[in-house]
Write an enzyme that holds these catalytic residues in place. Structure first.
Site, short mmCIF file in Angstrom:
data_model
loop_
_atom_site.label_atom_id
_atom_site.label_comp_id
_atom_site.label_asym_id
_atom_site.label_seq_id
_atom_site.Cartn_x
_atom_site.Cartn_y
_atom_site.Cartn_z
N ARG A 99 7.13 -9.79 -0.39
CA ARG A 99 6.22 -9.61 -1.20
C ARG A 99 5.25 -10.91 -1.77
O ARG A 99 6.07 -11.89 -1.94
CB ARG A 99 6.64 -8.93 -2.73
CG ARG A 99 5.55 -8.97 -3.69
CD ARG A 99 6.21 -8.08 -4.89
NE ARG A 99 6.08 -6.70 -4.42
CZ ARG A 99 6.13 -5.60 -5.38
NH1 ARG A 99 6.14 -5.92 -6.51
NH2 ARG A 99 6.01 -4.34 -4.99
N HIS A 126 0.07 -2.28 0.81
CA HIS A 126 1.23 -2.02 0.30
C HIS A 126 2.01 -0.82 0.97
O HIS A 126 1.95 0.44 0.65
CB HIS A 126 1.26 -1.50 -1.23
CG HIS A 126 2.71 -1.47 -1.86
ND1 HIS A 126 3.73 -2.07 -1.40
CD2 HIS A 126 2.89 -1.39 -3.21
CE1 HIS A 126 4.90 -1.89 -2.30
NE2 HIS A 126 4.24 -1.33 -3.51
N GLN A 129 5.05 1.67 0.04
CA GLN A 129 4.57 2.66 -1.10
C GLN A 129 3.95 3.65 -0.62
O GLN A 129 4.15 4.89 -0.76
CB GLN A 129 3.60 1.81 -2.11
CG GLN A 129 3.09 2.40 -2.99
CD GLN A 129 4.10 2.90 -4.21
OE1 GLN A 129 4.73 1.95 -4.60
NE2 GLN A 129 4.39 4.18 -4.22
N ASP A 215 -3.61 3.64 -9.92
CA ASP A 215 -2.75 2.47 -10.14
C ASP A 215 -3.59 1.56 -11.25
O ASP A 215 -4.60 1.86 -11.79
CB ASP A 215 -3.10 2.00 -8.56
CG ASP A 215 -2.27 0.33 -8.71
OD1 ASP A 215 -1.25 0.44 -9.65
OD2 ASP A 215 -2.22 -0.32 -7.72
N1 CP Z 1 5.45 0.34 -6.87
C1 CP Z 1 6.00 -0.76 -6.77
O1 CP Z 1 5.89 -1.46 -5.84
O2 CP Z 1 6.72 -1.20 -8.00
P1 CP Z 1 7.14 -2.82 -8.08
O3 CP Z 1 6.05 -3.81 -8.17
O4 CP Z 1 8.08 -2.60 -9.51
O5 CP Z 1 8.29 -3.04 -7.05
N1 NVA Z 2 -1.99 -2.92 -7.37
C1 NVA Z 2 -0.53 -3.38 -8.01
C2 NVA Z 2 0.54 -2.60 -7.48
C3 NVA Z 2 1.98 -2.89 -8.06
C4 NVA Z 2 2.94 -2.04 -7.40
C5 NVA Z 2 -0.31 -4.80 -7.94
O1 NVA Z 2 -0.71 -5.36 -6.77
O2 NVA Z 2 -0.04 -5.48 -8.82
#
Ligand code: CP
Ligand code: NVA
Length: 296
Positions: A99, A126, A129, A215
């Site tokens: 990440r 992502h 997801q 989101d």
């Molecule tokens: N949806 C998701 O990726 O959640 P986190 O940021 O908590 O990992």
């Molecule tokens: N769009 C959000 C998703 C978190 C899972 C972010 O990048 O923070």
């Protein structure tokens, strides 16, 4: 083969990830010890709850060893060049999930290491997801008959969902305030594959749809813009009243974490058609599908 974006994943591989995710969910015991003796690194440059815990447990339940690597201890790009981090980790691990803020760090590391690299969220996409999301939708409506509406910021989650939808035969509508639409190149590539509507008209976007998805308005790293974004996104909150305009069997989705009172009301989170916790659970099963695809 690495899994960095839905954009670079062909439809057959994506469909297989969703199918295997559903099979693993139905019969988890059949896959226990499928990856005995392997090691999987899980690197985090920003915060996480679902991804961290579900990927760790998914790895363990397949018989492999997970190791979480925190950026405050390792210093990607500050203590050490991303490519060097990748080359070192490639000597210890069988696969690596990361990440990061900047998607370019992922491509640099992928070029430098021999092991499969999985995007656990970057500024661009992502993809893990999106696999869990399509599993969640498939439980309620056939994907090739689904119309999915994403309301909110045209961000990483939106990009992966839009591309996954069209690759699996769903129609996608994106509702965003002016200036917050998804990336133009990503939208163009999605339009080349399937049915994509981008609008700022929330009524047009949600009427008759099978799925309403949202989101956060400010993603991780955009905290300084939060106040401005709250003003620009006013009127884009998902509430039960808005949800009434969708199909009568529609579901509500959110990748979480949710900012209740901003992009979604409390009542919508707790609504009988809210599937947000099924969706979170599917992160566990879908990551097993990703690992089996990489290492099985
Ligand atoms: N949806 C998701 O990726 O959640 P986190 O940021 O908590 O990992
Ligand atoms: N769009 C959000 C998703 C978190 C899972 C972010 O990048 O923070």
């Amino acid at each position: 083969m690495s899994f960095l974006t839905i954009d670079e994943t062909d439809a057959a591989r994506l469909a297989s990830l969703v199918e295997v995710g559903l099979a693993v969910k139905a019969s988890p015991d059949e896959y226990r010890s499928a990856l005995d003796g392997r090691s999987v690194g899980l690197f985090f440059q920003k915060q996480s709850l679902r991804t961290w815990v579900s990927c760790d447990i998914a790895t363990f339940q397949l018989g492999a060893h997970p190791i979480v690597i925190r950026n405050d201890q390792t210093g990607l790009g500050t203590r050490e060049a991303p490519a060097d981090v990748g080359r070192v980790l490639g000597r210890y691990l069988d696969a690596l999930g990361m990440r990061v803020f900047d998607h370019a760090d992922l491509t640099e590391i992928d070029d430098a290491t021999q092991i499969p690299l999985v995007n656990l969220l970057s500024d661009l996409e992502h993809p893990c997801q999106a696999v869990a999301d399509m599993m969640t939708i498939a439980a309620h409506v056939p994907l090739d008959e689904a119309t999915i509406t994403y309301v909110g910021d045209g961000n990483n989650v939106c990009h992966s969902l839009m591309l996954a939808a069209v690759k699996l035969g769903s129609s996608i509508r994106i509702v965003a305030p002016p200036g917050y639409e998804p990336d133009a190149d990503v939208t163009e590539r999605a339009r080349a594959i399937g049915d994509v509507l981008v609008t700022s008209d929330i009524g047009e976007g949600v009427t008759g749809t099978n799925v309403i998805y949202t989101d956060v308005w400010s993603s991780m790293g955009q905290e300084a813009e939060a106040e401005l974004r709250r003003r620009h996104f006013a009127g884009y909150q998902i509430t039960p009243e808005l949800f009434e305009r969708a199909d009568e069997d529609a579901i509500f989705m959110h990748c979480l974490p949710a900012h209740r009172g901003e992009e979604v009301s409390d009542e919508m989170m707790e609504h009988g058609r809210s599937k947000v916790f099924d969706q979170a659970e599917n992160r566990l099963h879908s990551f097993k599908a990703v690992l089996l695809d990489e290492l099985g």
